[in-house]
Scaffold this active site. Structure first.
Site, PDB file in Angstrom:
ATOM      1  N   ASP A  57      -3.250  -9.978   2.334  1.00 26.63           N
ATOM      2  CA  ASP A  57      -4.364  -9.425   3.018  1.00 26.63           C
ATOM      3  C   ASP A  57      -4.731  -7.461   2.554  1.00 26.63           C
ATOM      4  O   ASP A  57      -3.854  -7.333   2.773  1.00 26.63           O
ATOM      5  CB  ASP A  57      -4.077  -9.190   4.220  1.00 26.63           C
ATOM      6  CG  ASP A  57      -4.733  -8.701   5.422  1.00 26.63           C
ATOM      7  OD1 ASP A  57      -5.902  -8.951   5.992  1.00 26.63           O
ATOM      8  OD2 ASP A  57      -4.675  -7.258   5.903  1.00 26.63           O
ATOM      9  N   TYR A  62      -9.273   0.086   3.422  1.00 27.55           N
ATOM     10  CA  TYR A  62      -7.979   0.539   2.630  1.00 27.55           C
ATOM     11  C   TYR A  62      -8.206   1.482   1.934  1.00 27.55           C
ATOM     12  O   TYR A  62      -8.247   1.095   0.886  1.00 27.55           O
ATOM     13  CB  TYR A  62      -6.955  -0.328   3.084  1.00 27.55           C
ATOM     14  CG  TYR A  62      -6.353  -1.083   3.574  1.00 27.55           C
ATOM     15  CD1 TYR A  62      -6.995  -0.673   4.905  1.00 27.55           C
ATOM     16  CD2 TYR A  62      -6.300  -2.905   4.018  1.00 27.55           C
ATOM     17  CE1 TYR A  62      -6.584  -1.380   6.461  1.00 27.55           C
ATOM     18  CE2 TYR A  62      -6.346  -3.391   5.237  1.00 27.55           C
ATOM     19  CZ  TYR A  62      -5.925  -3.123   6.585  1.00 27.55           C
ATOM     20  OH  TYR A  62      -5.939  -3.522   7.276  1.00 27.55           O
ATOM     21  N   LYS A  88     -11.762  -8.273   4.910  1.00 31.38           N
ATOM     22  CA  LYS A  88     -12.355  -7.770   5.672  1.00 31.38           C
ATOM     23  C   LYS A  88     -13.764  -7.514   6.368  1.00 31.38           C
ATOM     24  O   LYS A  88     -14.520  -6.991   4.439  1.00 31.38           O
ATOM     25  CB  LYS A  88     -11.468  -6.682   6.890  1.00 31.38           C
ATOM     26  CG  LYS A  88     -10.168  -7.480   6.849  1.00 31.38           C
ATOM     27  CD  LYS A  88      -9.627  -6.348   8.367  1.00 31.38           C
ATOM     28  CE  LYS A  88      -7.820  -7.012   8.188  1.00 31.38           C
ATOM     29  NZ  LYS A  88      -7.026  -6.513   6.498  1.00 31.38           N
ATOM     30  N   GLY A 240       1.928  -5.183  12.183  1.00 30.99           N
ATOM     31  CA  GLY A 240       2.094  -3.894  12.495  1.00 30.99           C
ATOM     32  C   GLY A 240       3.788  -4.523  13.388  1.00 30.99           C
ATOM     33  O   GLY A 240       3.116  -3.697  14.816  1.00 30.99           O
ATOM     34  N   ASN A 243       5.564  -1.761  15.195  1.00 30.88           N
ATOM     35  CA  ASN A 243       4.401  -1.217  15.980  1.00 30.88           C
ATOM     36  C   ASN A 243       4.623   0.958  15.135  1.00 30.88           C
ATOM     37  O   ASN A 243       5.050   1.401  16.711  1.00 30.88           O
ATOM     38  CB  ASN A 243       5.395  -0.783  17.574  1.00 30.88           C
ATOM     39  CG  ASN A 243       4.606  -1.744  18.698  1.00 30.88           C
ATOM     40  OD1 ASN A 243       5.897  -2.695  19.152  1.00 30.88           O
ATOM     41  ND2 ASN A 243       3.842  -2.395  18.351  1.00 30.88           N
ATOM     42  N   GLY A 245       6.291   1.692  12.814  1.00 32.51           N
ATOM     43  CA  GLY A 245       7.019   3.125  12.521  1.00 32.51           C
ATOM     44  C   GLY A 245       8.516   2.784  13.551  1.00 32.51           C
ATOM     45  O   GLY A 245       9.832   2.592  13.229  1.00 32.51           O
ATOM     46  N   LEU A 247       9.744   0.783  15.094  1.00 26.53           N
ATOM     47  CA  LEU A 247      10.786  -1.008  15.325  1.00 26.53           C
ATOM     48  C   LEU A 247      11.600  -0.687  14.006  1.00 26.53           C
ATOM     49  O   LEU A 247      12.564  -1.721  14.231  1.00 26.53           O
ATOM     50  CB  LEU A 247      10.537  -2.191  15.907  1.00 26.53           C
ATOM     51  CG  LEU A 247      10.366  -1.568  16.892  1.00 26.53           C
ATOM     52  CD1 LEU A 247       9.011  -3.468  17.785  1.00 26.53           C
ATOM     53  CD2 LEU A 247      10.939  -2.211  18.313  1.00 26.53           C
TER      54      LEU A 247
END
Length: 350
Positions: A57, A62, A88, A240, A243, A245, A247
């Site tokens: 993806d 980006y 996207k 993500g 979250n 970073g 986690l």
């Protein structure tokens, strides 16, 4: 669970979309927050492919096209028919003078500025430009990017972009591309489940890339959105999972939660989750990756990686055996919701 295990985005698209249980997200190799060398970017992409990952993806945002260009170089080696690809629409990249560049969170980017455009013409132009940068004839999935309040700055701004999508032909462009077989599925890539739920009330979407809104820390999407997805046969690509970073790193000084420094209440909850994980000899990051895939609507998880070592670390974490008692203990301590699906426990009981 294996990285290369296959599921499908849903069971109703005219052309089924097989997804490996882990995907590769292109934001980090677009130079998110720091410059990534071409060598490291290509090594990360190659390591993902070698590990069995087949879903990739990316997005124009980006690195203002840098991620898509890097994807193109790798896909030439992989073979387009050997992967599933999404990009996207919603941001047009216009060549500009150096002082006009809008890099957002990306560094060392080309001289381009972003113009948000969710109209019919904007969608078609964005898709055509992405195909050119990647060097492919088509993508499998096309996602409307960042119509959420988090990205647009307010609920009102988000509402305006959603109206633009439907009132000025952006949604029509997506459905025309899908009906023609140019792409197999349409959806949205956002940071909020609420706007996904709204989109499902307005159109026929096949799946969503939801970033950070169904994790070990956050399960509010269980209230209405994920049950709706289950009823409508809509698949979720979960971005993500850490979250931003916390986690992955744990509650350490300076750790990130939702792209900012984590507040103390979040740190405190993560410490409790990490204590349960430690009691079961399980890395917090492994639990974070595998928890999201316990939900039947979540078809693949897409963590970030900037080099081969990070890709390999993520694949090892996903394939690590997790004791079922860990999930039970997290439930008992009120650290995950009782209604959060845990298929591994259900399958074992059955």
């Amino acid at each position: 669970m294996k990285v290369s295990d296959i599921t499908h985005l849903n069971s109703r698209t005219a052309r089924p979309i097989p997804l490996t249980r882990m995907g590769f997200g292109g934001a980090p190799i677009g130079n998110l927050y720091r410059k990534i060398s071409d060598m490291d970017a290509q090594a990360a992409l190659q390591s993902a492919y070698d590990a069995g990952i087949r879903f990739f993806d990316t997005a124009p945002q980006y690195g203002l096209g840098r991620s898509e260009t890097r994807f193109g170089k790798a896909i030439k080696k992989f073979g387009r028919d050997n992967i599933q690809l999404s990009t996207k629409v919603g941001r047009l990249l216009l060549e500009c003078e150096p002082h006009e560049v809008t890099p957002e969170a990306f560094v060392d980017v080309p001289h381009r500025r972003i113009v948000f455009d969710y109209t019919y013409d904007g969608v078609m132009r964005s898709y055509d430009a992405s195909r050119g940068r990647i060097g492919v004839a088509n993508t499998d999935i096309l996602l409307v990017h960042d119509v959420c309040a988090f990205s647009q700055g307010s609920e009102g701004a988000s509402d305006a972009k959603v109206r633009e999508l439907f009132d000025r032909g952006g949604y029509k462009a997506l459905t025309e591309l899908r009906d023609a077989g140019e792409i197999a599925a349409i959806g949205a890539g956002v940071n909020e489940w609420q706007v996904c739920e709204r989109l499902l009330g307005l159109g026929d979407f096949d799946g969503f890339l939801l970033a950070g809104r169904y994790t070990l820390l956050e399960q509010e999407a269980l209230n209405s959105f994920l049950p709706l997805c289950k009823n409508r046969d809509v698949g979720i690509i979960l971005g993500g999972p850490y979250n931003s970073g916390i986690l992955a790193t744990g509650a350490v000084p300076g750790c990130k939660y939702n792209y900012a420094e984590a507040p103390e209440e979040v740190m405190a909850k993560v410490r409790k989750i990490q204590a349960v994980c430690s009691a079961h000899n399980t890395p917090l990051a492994a639990a974070a990756l595998q928890f999201v895939l316990e939900h039947p609507c979540v078809k693949t998880v897409v963590p970030g990686a900037v080099n081969a070592a990070e890709v390999n670390a993520n694949t090892t974490l996903l394939e690590r055996d997790i004791p079922m008692d860990l999930w039970s203990d997290l439930r008992l301590e009120g650290l995950i919701r009782l209604d959060a699906p845990l298929q591994s426990i259900a399958n074992n009981v059955a």
